[in-house]
Design a protein around this motif. Structure first.
Motif, PDB file in Angstrom:
ATOM      1  N   ASP A 112      -6.960  15.600   3.150  1.00  0.00           N
ATOM      2  CA  ASP A 112      -7.103  14.196   3.533  1.00  0.00           C
ATOM      3  C   ASP A 112      -5.871  13.384   3.167  1.00  0.00           C
ATOM      4  N   SER A 113      -5.858  12.174   3.716  1.00  0.00           N
ATOM      5  CA  SER A 113      -4.877  11.161   3.330  1.00  0.00           C
ATOM      6  C   SER A 113      -5.625   9.893   2.960  1.00  0.00           C
ATOM      7  N   PHE A 114      -5.156   9.209   1.919  1.00  0.00           N
ATOM      8  CA  PHE A 114      -5.807   7.991   1.455  1.00  0.00           C
ATOM      9  C   PHE A 114      -4.761   6.893   1.323  1.00  0.00           C
ATOM     10  N   THR A 115      -5.092   5.723   1.798  1.00  0.00           N
ATOM     11  CA  THR A 115      -4.216   4.568   1.643  1.00  0.00           C
ATOM     12  C   THR A 115      -4.785   3.669   0.553  1.00  0.00           C
ATOM     13  N   THR A 161       0.828  -1.209   0.000  1.00  0.00           N
ATOM     14  CA  THR A 161       0.000   0.000   0.000  1.00  0.00           C
ATOM     15  C   THR A 161       0.861   1.258   0.000  1.00  0.00           C
ATOM     16  N   GLU A 188      -1.556  11.983  -0.184  1.00  0.00           N
ATOM     17  CA  GLU A 188      -1.920  13.123   0.651  1.00  0.00           C
ATOM     18  C   GLU A 188      -2.313  14.316  -0.212  1.00  0.00           C
ATOM     19  N   SER A 245      -2.969  14.957  -5.450  1.00  0.00           N
ATOM     20  CA  SER A 245      -1.931  14.808  -4.433  1.00  0.00           C
ATOM     21  C   SER A 245      -1.093  16.072  -4.314  1.00  0.00           C
ATOM     22  N   VAL A 254       0.433   5.821   0.561  1.00  0.00           N
ATOM     23  CA  VAL A 254      -0.424   6.893   1.082  1.00  0.00           C
ATOM     24  C   VAL A 254      -0.415   8.071   0.119  1.00  0.00           C
TER      25      VAL A 254
END
Length: 236
Positions: free
Chosen positions: A136-139, A128, A132, A166, A130
């Motif tokens: 927000d942050s998304f994995t 995975t 940013e 991003s 990340v």
């Protein structure tokens, strides 16, 4: 991890299931969930998803070539082993990027060598990363990234089902994407070679031409050699 075995020969299914469990126990991996199907239609109708499948070609109903193509369209990262005695079908099977071919009767040591490569690929695709942005942050799974591009000073991450913006620049992404499937085709694009559908000396098309990335002409030969090497390592 979910593994599907699909063969109308129940003896082969049971042998393969036992060999797989023996392998995972021997090397102290977590035991997978193994599901056996005796026809391609039954496997296609299953609501569960697989990470690795072992697929016979000659079966009642839809043959393994048709089943494999359908499964690969819904999950391009599916790792497919073809188990067969009919070598004349191999050219057709290559169309959906079969990972390996296993002859019947199954040779234990050959199975284990190829399974080691499959697990390496599986864990690589399961990694995975990340993303940013300002809020927000998304994995996400690294293997789900189709393409990264810059647009109006923004970095846009295209995945198989979503688009993210991003704050991390292209230099960051180029340095962090260590997977050999990623390729920087010019300063504005990084593409995932898993999703390449076709290319020429100036353009790379991905996901059945849904996405387009531009290729620097001086990089064409370099990209072509890298892509062919990728196919040799990951598709057969």
């Amino acid at each position: 991890m979910n593994i599907f075995i699909c063969d109308d020969n129940k003896t082969i299914c049971n042998q393969l299931e036992n060999l797989l469990f023996d392998y995972f126990k021997k090397y102290k991996y977590s035991l997978p969930e193994i599901t056996i199907f005796n026809s391609g239609d039954d496997m296609l109708n299953c609501s569960d998803t697989a990470d690795i499948i072992f697929l016979d070609i000659e079966m009642p109903g839809q043959n393994g070539i048709i089943v494999g193509e359908k499964l690969h369209k819904t999950n391009p990262n599916l790792i497919v082993f073809i188990i067969t005695s009919y070598m004349e079908y191999l050219d057709d099977a290559m169309r959906f990027h079969v990972f390996r071919y296993l002859n019947k009767p199954i040779d234990t040591m050959r199975l284990y060598r190829n399974l080691e490569d499959a697990l390496k690929k599986y864990y690589e695709m399961s990694s995975t990363i990340v993303i940013e942005n300002n809020r927000d942050s998304f994995t996400i799974k690294t293997s789900d990234i189709v393409m990264i591009e810059t647009e109006s000073r923004k970095t846009i991450i295209h995945t198989i089902d979503q688009v993210y913006t991003s704050t991390q620049n292209m230099s960051y992404w180029a340095s962090i994407l260590k997977d050999s499937s990623f390729y920087s085709c010019n300063r504005s694009y990084i593409i995932n070679m898993r999703y390449v559908s076709k290319y020429n000396n100036s353009t790379i098309y991905l996901c059945n031409d849904k996405y387009i990335a531009y290729l620097t002409k001086r990089k064409y030969s370099h990209f072509k050699s890298n892509y062919l090497m990728f196919l040799a390592n990951y598709s057969y």
